[in-house]
Design a protein around this motif. Sequence first.
Motif, short mmCIF file in Angstrom:
data_model
loop_
_atom_site.label_atom_id
_atom_site.label_comp_id
_atom_site.label_asym_id
_atom_site.label_seq_id
_atom_site.Cartn_x
_atom_site.Cartn_y
_atom_site.Cartn_z
N LEU A 110 0.83 -1.21 0.00
CA LEU A 110 0.00 0.00 0.00
C LEU A 110 0.86 1.25 0.00
O LEU A 110 0.62 2.19 -0.77
CB LEU A 110 -0.92 -0.01 1.22
N SER A 111 1.88 1.29 0.85
CA SER A 111 2.75 2.46 0.96
C SER A 111 3.56 2.66 -0.31
O SER A 111 3.70 3.80 -0.80
CB SER A 111 3.70 2.29 2.16
N THR A 112 4.09 1.58 -0.87
CA THR A 112 4.92 1.67 -2.06
C THR A 112 4.12 2.13 -3.27
O THR A 112 4.53 3.05 -3.99
CB THR A 112 5.58 0.31 -2.37
N VAL A 113 2.97 1.50 -3.49
CA VAL A 113 2.14 1.86 -4.64
C VAL A 113 1.60 3.28 -4.48
O VAL A 113 1.57 4.06 -5.44
CB VAL A 113 0.98 0.86 -4.81
N GLY A 114 1.19 3.62 -3.25
CA GLY A 114 0.66 4.96 -3.01
C GLY A 114 1.70 6.03 -3.27
O GLY A 114 1.41 7.06 -3.91
N THR A 115 2.93 5.80 -2.82
CA THR A 115 4.01 6.74 -3.06
C THR A 115 4.32 6.85 -4.55
O THR A 115 4.54 7.95 -5.08
CB THR A 115 5.28 6.30 -2.30
N THR A 116 4.30 5.72 -5.26
CA THR A 116 4.56 5.71 -6.70
C THR A 116 3.51 6.50 -7.47
O THR A 116 3.82 7.21 -8.43
CB THR A 116 4.59 4.25 -7.23
N LEU A 117 2.26 6.40 -7.02
CA LEU A 117 1.16 7.11 -7.69
C LEU A 117 1.05 8.56 -7.24
O LEU A 117 0.21 9.30 -7.75
CB LEU A 117 -0.17 6.39 -7.42
N GLY A 118 1.89 8.96 -6.28
CA GLY A 118 1.84 10.32 -5.80
C GLY A 118 0.73 10.58 -4.82
O GLY A 118 0.33 11.74 -4.60
#
Length: 241
Positions: A110-118
């Motif tokens: 969740l944290s990784t994908v969220g950060t990647t998507l801004g």
Amino acid sequence: MVNYLKSEFLKQKHRFNLKLLWLSPFIAVALVIILMGGRFFMEGAFNWWYTMILPGTLSMIVSFTVSAEKKHNRHGLFAVSTNKKNLWSSQLVMNTILLLMTNLIFFIVLSTVGTTLGVSIPFLSSFIASFVLFLTFAWQIPLFMFISEKMGSFFSIMISLFCNMGFGIFFAATRLWYVPFAIPARLMCPIIKVLPNGLPLEAGNHLGDTSVIFIGIMITVALFFIFSLITTLWFNHREVK
């Protein structure tokens, strides 16, 4: 006991359970992106996670473990085990560790994908929520291990989904939130500010009361130890007979 536990983890290498640990968190995150377009990313991901995907994942891991042991007659360990309670206890501990792992993986994905998507992710709240979900779902492990032993995998999984999706969502926002299946959804209200139906929690809503967190955790942790003790004694007595 340590050797029993090592044996349980070695057996997992040849089962689908370890794949579920990784697959399920990605499914939860993917559903939010596909169905909601990233809107309310964290709220949506957690809502999918604790209402449907985590209960399904946990019940499948537990049921598949019990089913495999029954199919292989527990690998002949009954003939050599001097303390048969260790067989049940080691599976309890292993499934509890797997539950913790899949929640931590969900937090990382969740944290990784969220950060990647801004998308802005409150990391501390997300981590606390993931750990609280581990604590409030763990009591179901001995319960559904028992149900799997008595009724089989299919009924165990169906009962889990019905109780978590039915009782969990229905009671979470009511005065009967302390019904064990409803506690995870109720505790997510003050922790990540999301309602059981997936909508953001508005300021001033009584469901944001943080006093329920400690009570809910104490109830579910107590149930974990109670059910673990009862089912372990049942298993030992059953095999002795």
